[in-house]
Design a protein around this motif. Structure first.
Motif, PDB file in Angstrom:
ATOM      1  N   ALA A  40     -25.362-112.555 -31.389  1.00 55.56           N
ATOM      2  CA  ALA A  40     -24.415-113.761 -31.826  1.00 55.56           C
ATOM      3  C   ALA A  40     -23.079-113.531 -32.103  1.00 55.56           C
ATOM      4  CB  ALA A  40     -25.432-114.423 -32.862  1.00 55.56           C
ATOM      5  N   LEU A  41     -22.284-113.346 -31.029  1.00 54.01           N
ATOM      6  CA  LEU A  41     -20.853-112.700 -31.197  1.00 54.01           C
ATOM      7  C   LEU A  41     -20.227-113.682 -32.020  1.00 54.01           C
ATOM      8  CD1 LEU A  41     -20.241-111.533 -27.609  1.00 54.01           C
ATOM      9  CD2 LEU A  41     -21.169-110.093 -29.454  1.00 54.01           C
ATOM     10  N   GLU A  42     -19.296-113.289 -32.864  1.00 58.42           N
ATOM     11  CA  GLU A  42     -18.448-114.157 -33.589  1.00 58.42           C
ATOM     12  C   GLU A  42     -17.219-114.680 -32.931  1.00 58.42           C
ATOM     13  OE1 GLU A  42     -17.323-111.996 -36.969  1.00 58.42           O
ATOM     14  OE2 GLU A  42     -19.414-111.857 -37.949  1.00 58.42           O
ATOM     15  N   SER A  43     -16.453-115.643 -33.269  1.00 56.49           N
ATOM     16  CA  SER A  43     -15.390-116.161 -32.519  1.00 56.49           C
ATOM     17  C   SER A  43     -14.182-115.061 -32.270  1.00 56.49           C
ATOM     18  CB  SER A  43     -14.674-117.389 -33.346  1.00 56.49           C
ATOM     19  OG  SER A  43     -13.666-117.880 -32.520  1.00 56.49           O
ATOM     20  N   GLY A  44     -13.904-114.845 -31.040  1.00 51.83           N
ATOM     21  CA  GLY A  44     -13.120-114.001 -30.606  1.00 51.83           C
ATOM     22  C   GLY A  44     -13.388-112.531 -30.522  1.00 51.83           C
ATOM     23  N   TYR A  49     -13.638-106.791 -27.817  1.00 53.39           N
ATOM     24  CA  TYR A  49     -14.099-105.530 -27.262  1.00 53.39           C
ATOM     25  C   TYR A  49     -13.328-105.525 -25.916  1.00 53.39           C
ATOM     26  CZ  TYR A  49     -18.481-105.139 -29.749  1.00 53.39           C
ATOM     27  OH  TYR A  49     -19.582-104.794 -30.507  1.00 53.39           O
ATOM     28  N   ALA A  50     -12.972-106.725 -25.113  1.00 53.64           N
ATOM     29  CA  ALA A  50     -12.253-106.316 -24.015  1.00 53.64           C
ATOM     30  C   ALA A  50     -10.862-105.858 -24.349  1.00 53.64           C
ATOM     31  CB  ALA A  50     -12.214-107.620 -22.899  1.00 53.64           C
ATOM     32  N   ARG A  51      -9.970-106.495 -25.198  1.00 53.48           N
ATOM     33  CA  ARG A  51      -8.769-105.926 -25.613  1.00 53.48           C
ATOM     34  C   ARG A  51      -8.998-104.492 -26.148  1.00 53.48           C
ATOM     35  NH1 ARG A  51      -8.352-109.511 -29.074  1.00 53.48           N
ATOM     36  NH2 ARG A  51      -8.910-108.090 -30.861  1.00 53.48           N
ATOM     37  N   ASP A  52      -9.756-103.905 -26.803  1.00 56.12           N
ATOM     38  CA  ASP A  52      -9.800-102.624 -27.164  1.00 56.12           C
ATOM     39  C   ASP A  52     -10.097-101.823 -26.175  1.00 56.12           C
ATOM     40  OD1 ASP A  52      -9.721-103.423 -29.923  1.00 56.12           O
ATOM     41  OD2 ASP A  52     -11.922-103.180 -29.977  1.00 56.12           O
ATOM     42  N   VAL A  53     -10.604-102.142 -25.261  1.00 55.96           N
ATOM     43  CA  VAL A  53     -11.014-101.178 -23.874  1.00 55.96           C
ATOM     44  C   VAL A  53      -9.598-101.071 -22.971  1.00 55.96           C
ATOM     45  CG1 VAL A  53     -12.082-100.956 -21.402  1.00 55.96           C
ATOM     46  CG2 VAL A  53     -13.668-101.524 -23.466  1.00 55.96           C
ATOM     47  N   ARG A  54      -8.860-102.084 -22.954  1.00 54.67           N
ATOM     48  CA  ARG A  54      -7.768-102.323 -22.167  1.00 54.67           C
ATOM     49  C   ARG A  54      -6.655-101.381 -22.974  1.00 54.67           C
ATOM     50  NH1 ARG A  54      -8.705-107.948 -21.747  1.00 54.67           N
ATOM     51  NH2 ARG A  54      -7.046-108.216 -23.698  1.00 54.67           N
TER      52      ARG A  54
END
Length: 320
Positions: A40-44, A49-54
């Motif tokens: 149950a992912l929180e907002s944002g 995750y995507a931002r950290d990888v980029r």
């Protein structure tokens, strides 16, 4: 956690089969013994995750001056997802090992399946993130994968009393450094596979290929040590407190957990990390990051076991 259902699933593996392990039963039993955890992912959070990888890819590319790709799909998993994703890897690695027991083969298969169940369940509850180069797999177009086991990351951050977003970012940077290594050295997967296959084939014949396992250990020591070198230069925050707390947590585990870590070679991985880090720290102190990156030019540039303990020998050899 349904231990009764897990035990019944393992017991169902007592039939005959071509493999020493009933892999589907092992996966099913490991999941029966392991709470999947929340997705149950929180907002944002997904965007985080995507931002950290980029950000990690950009930082590592800049620091190491190398081009590499990360997997197109970044998977945020629960524990059951991780077990499903990795049982095929275990099967590929161990598939060449056959049970030669002629008496009670069904019982031997049950024991093997039960052992693998315990190991899969333990890892499923403890792995935080994973860069998977899909060793020994047939090479599809997208031949690597990146997983984050969200329940384990959240639980570890809570136990360690650290900010979960910062902890997640640290894990992302570490896994992306491994993607950089395999991207910088297209030959690395084949090199590791060759050593693994030689060693496993010898074991299945009742012998021990010492050279293959020494080469594999040396290569993995370089992989772990270079990843830590990149982390030191690329991560946009101090992280010694995270490393210290995580190491302290591992050291403080009970005797059964420590036994599992030994069986899985996780103690070996810690030694590889420490030894590899010392090797590259010496290379950086004596030369620079560019010299350290020579390890990825060709397989012959990987340090030998002796050179890992005497980095000056390696520097003189590759600079000729």
């Amino acid at each position: 956690m349904n231990l009764y259902r897990s035990a019944r699933t393992v017991a169902g593996a007592s039939g005959t089969g071509d493999d020493a392990i009933d892999w589907q039963s092992a996966a099913d039993a490991a999941k029966a013994a392991t709470e999947p955890g929340s997705l149950a992912l929180e907002s944002g959070e997904r965007e985080g995750y995507a931002r950290d990888v980029r950000d990690a890819r950009a930082a590592v590319r800049s620091v190491a001056d190398m081009e590499f790709d990360v997997p197109e799909t970044i998977e945020i998993q629960n524990r059951h997802h991780w077990i499903d994703a990795n049982v095929a890897t275990f099967e590929r690695v161990m598939g060449t090992l056959e049970t030669h027991t002629e008496t009670f083969p069904g019982i031997a298969r049950t024991i093997n399946t039960g052992t693998m169940t315990v190991l899969l369940a333990f890892l499923g509850r403890n792995v935080l993130g994973q860069y998977d180069p899909l060793l020994l797999a047939e090479r599809p177009a997208d031949d690597h994968a990146l997983y984050f086991v969200r329940p384990n990351i959240r639980n570890a951050a809570e136990v360690l009393e650290v900010d979960p977003d910062r902890f997640r970012r640290w894990i992302a940077f570490h896994e992306v450094t491994h993607a950089a290594e395999f991207g910088a050295a297209p030959w690395l997967s084949d090199h590791l596979e060759d050593r693994m296959e030689s060693g496993i084939a010898a074991l299945s014949d009742g012998s021990f290929d010492r050279d293959s396992f020494r080469d594999l250990d040396a290569a993995m020591t370089v992989v772990e040590g270079y990843a830590e070198l990149l982390m030191d230069h690329a991560f946009d925050d101090e992280y010694e407190d995270l490393r210290r707390k995580l190491d302290a947590r591992r050291q403080g585990r009970g005797p059964l957990q420590k036994l599992f870590r030994q069986l899985l070679g996780l103690g070996l991985k810690q030694r590889q990390y420490e030894r590899g880090k010392e090797f590259f720290e010496h290379v950086i102190a004596s030369r620079d990051l560019e010299t350290a990156s020579l390890v990825w030019e060709q397989p012959e540039n990987l340090p030998t076991h002796d050179e890992l303990d005497s980095p000056g020998l390696w520097i003189r050899r590759v600079e000729r």
